[in-house]
Design an enzyme around this catalytic site. Structure first.
Site, PDB file in Angstrom:
ATOM      1  N   ILE A   1       0.929  -1.111   0.088  1.00 26.89           N
ATOM      2  CA  ILE A   1       0.011  -0.065  -0.037  1.00 26.89           C
ATOM      3  C   ILE A   1       0.771   1.099   0.038  1.00 26.89           C
ATOM      4  CG2 ILE A   1      -0.424   0.140   2.357  1.00 26.89           C
ATOM      5  CD1 ILE A   1      -3.360   0.972   1.539  1.00 26.89           C
TER       6      ILE A   1
ATOM      7  N   ASP B   1      -0.177   0.390   9.766  1.00 28.89           N
ATOM      8  CA  ASP B   1      -0.101   1.765  10.144  1.00 28.89           C
ATOM      9  C   ASP B   1       1.532   1.918  10.509  1.00 28.89           C
ATOM     10  OD1 ASP B   1      -0.581   4.070  11.871  1.00 28.89           O
ATOM     11  OD2 ASP B   1      -0.926   3.021  13.652  1.00 28.89           O
TER      12      ASP B   1
ATOM     13  N   ILE C   1      -3.739  -7.535  12.860  1.00 31.41           N
ATOM     14  CA  ILE C   1      -3.736  -7.685  14.255  1.00 31.41           C
ATOM     15  C   ILE C   1      -4.995  -7.550  15.155  1.00 31.41           C
ATOM     16  CG2 ILE C   1      -2.730  -5.343  14.877  1.00 31.41           C
ATOM     17  CD1 ILE C   1      -0.639  -6.984  16.776  1.00 31.41           C
TER      18      ILE C   1
END
Length: 170
Positions: free
Chosen positions: A11, A34, A121
């Site tokens: 990404i 993230d 996660i």
């Protein structure tokens, strides 16, 4: 109508107007998508997160920052529900996609790349995460013209591609 495609790749390497970050509520970087976005984008993303979101973001909400060193112009941060911590309300996951598209519209972004929010996660079941993404994007009015659902693995890519073909028959 928005064009949705499944993409196998990273990404952080997508050449789009905005990439979506599956962010932590604190908006200070983290693991998974993230962490990858913060590492690849550099310190300007974190600085913008701190300035724009001093108290973080609520689950299901979204906001934007610079994309720093990424090829995109903006990062749209959204906080998905953490199923492993007991957040099982699918409407919060759907809200991540709706709010991200609304932020993209505010920015004038016409091309957006999404990860599967909460599917890592945060423990959301993969098939339901894919269905939530594809269905919500299809049902949400937006001026975004093209959405990429980006997967790192062949298996996840194939599953997203199958869901996109079911929801958006040619």
């Amino acid at each position: 109508m928005v064009e949705v495609t499944a993409v196998l790749g990273d990404i952080t390497q997508q050449h789009v107007d905005a990439i979506v970050n599956a962010a932590s509520p604190q908006m200070r970087g983290g693991g998974g998508v993230d962490g990858a976005i913060h590492r690849a984008g550099g310190p300007r993303i974190l600085a913008d997160c701190i300035a724009r979101f001093p108290h973080g973001l609520r689950t299901g909400d979204a906001g934007w920052t610079t994309a720093g060193d990424l090829p995109a112009t903006w990062v749209i941060h959204t906080v998905g529900p953490n199923r492993t911590a007991g957040q099982t309300d699918r409407s919060l996951l759907e809200s991540c996609y709706r709010r991200s598209l609304a932020v993209a519209d505010e920015l004038g972004a016409t091309t957006v790349a999404f990860p599967l929010v909460s599917a890592g996660i945060y423990g959301w079941p993969l098939d339901d995460a894919i269905d939530a993404a594809v269905t919500t994007i299809q049902e949400t009015p937006t001026r975004v013209e093209s959405v990429r659902l980006v997967a790192l693995s062949d298996d996840v890519h194939r599953r997203i591609e199958a869901a996109v073909l079911r929801q958006f028959p040619e």
